[in-house]
Design a protein around this motif. Structure first.
Motif, PDB file in Angstrom:
ATOM      1  N   TYR A   1       0.849  -1.197   0.000  1.00  0.00           N
ATOM      2  CA  TYR A   1       0.000   0.000   0.000  1.00  0.00           C
ATOM      3  C   TYR A   1       0.883   1.244   0.000  1.00  0.00           C
ATOM      4  O   TYR A   1       1.812   1.349   0.803  1.00  0.00           O
TER       5      TYR A   1
ATOM      6  N   PHE B   1       1.063   5.108   0.708  1.00  0.00           N
ATOM      7  CA  PHE B   1       0.364   6.194   1.388  1.00  0.00           C
ATOM      8  C   PHE B   1       0.404   7.473   0.554  1.00  0.00           C
ATOM      9  O   PHE B   1       1.448   7.845   0.011  1.00  0.00           O
ATOM     10  N   GLU B   2      -0.738   8.145   0.469  1.00  0.00           N
ATOM     11  CA  GLU B   2      -0.779   9.462  -0.164  1.00  0.00           C
ATOM     12  C   GLU B   2      -0.155  10.487   0.780  1.00  0.00           C
ATOM     13  O   GLU B   2       0.557  11.390   0.356  1.00  0.00           O
TER      14      GLU B   2
ATOM     15  N   ILE C   1      -4.364   3.605   7.389  1.00  0.00           N
ATOM     16  CA  ILE C   1      -4.883   3.186   6.075  1.00  0.00           C
ATOM     17  C   ILE C   1      -6.401   3.376   6.032  1.00  0.00           C
ATOM     18  O   ILE C   1      -6.960   3.815   5.026  1.00  0.00           O
ATOM     19  N   TYR C   2      -7.064   3.066   7.152  1.00  0.00           N
ATOM     20  CA  TYR C   2      -8.513   3.253   7.225  1.00  0.00           C
ATOM     21  C   TYR C   2      -8.881   4.720   7.003  1.00  0.00           C
ATOM     22  O   TYR C   2      -9.828   5.024   6.262  1.00  0.00           O
TER      23      TYR C   2
ATOM     24  N   GLU D   1      -7.239   6.910   5.350  1.00  0.00           N
ATOM     25  CA  GLU D   1      -6.913   7.347   3.999  1.00  0.00           C
ATOM     26  C   GLU D   1      -7.768   6.670   2.914  1.00  0.00           C
ATOM     27  O   GLU D   1      -8.198   7.310   1.960  1.00  0.00           O
ATOM     28  N   LYS D   2      -8.031   5.381   3.077  1.00  0.00           N
ATOM     29  CA  LYS D   2      -8.715   4.640   2.004  1.00  0.00           C
ATOM     30  C   LYS D   2      -9.974   3.889   2.441  1.00  0.00           C
ATOM     31  O   LYS D   2     -10.645   3.282   1.610  1.00  0.00           O
ATOM     32  N   GLY D   3     -10.248   3.885   3.738  1.00  0.00           N
ATOM     33  CA  GLY D   3     -11.471   3.241   4.197  1.00  0.00           C
ATOM     34  C   GLY D   3     -11.319   1.762   4.532  1.00  0.00           C
ATOM     35  O   GLY D   3     -10.253   1.167   4.397  1.00  0.00           O
TER      36      GLY D   3
ATOM     37  N   GLU E   1     -12.447  -1.068   3.198  1.00  0.00           N
ATOM     38  CA  GLU E   1     -12.200  -2.090   2.188  1.00  0.00           C
ATOM     39  C   GLU E   1     -10.708  -2.346   1.980  1.00  0.00           C
ATOM     40  O   GLU E   1     -10.277  -3.497   1.837  1.00  0.00           O
ATOM     41  N   LYS E   2      -9.917  -1.291   1.967  1.00  0.00           N
ATOM     42  CA  LYS E   2      -8.472  -1.442   1.756  1.00  0.00           C
ATOM     43  C   LYS E   2      -7.821  -2.145   2.935  1.00  0.00           C
ATOM     44  O   LYS E   2      -6.958  -3.018   2.759  1.00  0.00           O
TER      45      LYS E   2
END
Length: 226
Positions: free
Chosen positions: A13, A15-16, A122-123, A125-127, A129-130
């Motif tokens: 993954y 990260f942005e 991560i949650y 940033e991407k929710g 599902e990721k």
């Protein structure tokens, strides 16, 4: 940020927000305006849900009690430390020199906390599902066999069976104390036989501390009988 890039490659993954990742990997001992405690709190809740859902779908015949035991055997410091080790997370965490000297990079508590924090990040940033995608892949790799016998060791029951057979007594458990903030309390419990303390242990819940104390007591009693 080369190390962080290496970690992201392991994680699968990108990260942005690299500062969010750095925060997730920063232990409170490190001199920084931020640390990973808030993200750890969030990650813990997210992981509890994902693991619960995973077990619910994977084991359609398991009852509520069995599912609860299985989840408890994964959603804990030891379980998360195993997942963290798979990602080699200890190599990338930011810790103080004192923690470094105290083998902080291999401490299950630090590894588990950082793992929870990374998943919380991560949650954000991407929710969900990721996070689910990453966690399910890790679970399948680290726990190729998921069932009660493979995962859950009820040390309290085993200890009770042994002490009743050997001494005719049942062990009792006594809460010695607790420490830490409300969202991350640690409990210390003693296991006693005939009012004598056999072992003590700490855990994130009273039940976890009792299980760990029972495990240590079992090891001691078995060693004495060898």
């Amino acid at each position: 940020m080369q190390n962080l890039q290496e970690f992201q490659d392991r994680l699968g993954y990108e990260f942005e927000n690299k500062e969010l990742l750095k925060e997730a990997l920063t232990h409170k001992s490190y001199k920084s305006p931020v640390n990973n405690e808030r993200l750890e709190f969030l990650g813990d809740a997210v992981l509890d849900l994902i693991v619960g859902e995973y077990l619910f779908k994977k084991l359609p015949k398991a009852n509520e009690g069995e599912l609860s035991k299985l989840r408890a055997s994964i959603v804990n410091e030891e379980g998360f430390a195993k997942l963290a080790q798979k990602l080699d997370i200890g190599k990338y965490i930011y810790i103080s020199q004192a923690e470094e000297n105290n083998h902080g990079r291999t401490k299950p508590s630090l590894l588990s906390n950082a793992f929870e924090a990374v998943m919380g990040a991560i949650y954000l940033e991407k929710g969900l599902e990721k996070v689910r995608e990453i966690i399910l892949a890790l679970l399948e790799e680290v726990y190729p066999k998921i069932d009660l016998n493979a995962l859950f060791k009820d040390y309290k029951t085993t200890l009770q069976e042994l002490t009743q057979a050997r001494y005719g007594v049942t062990p009792t458990y006594k809460l010695i104390g607790s420490s830490g903030p409300d969202h991350k309390k640690e409990f210390e419990v003693a296991v006693l036989l005939n009012e004598e303390t056999v072992a003590t242990a700490k855990g994130r819940s009273k039940k976890a501390a009792q299980q760990e104390a029972a495990k240590i007591a079992l090891q001691k009693l078995k060693a004495e009988n060898e």
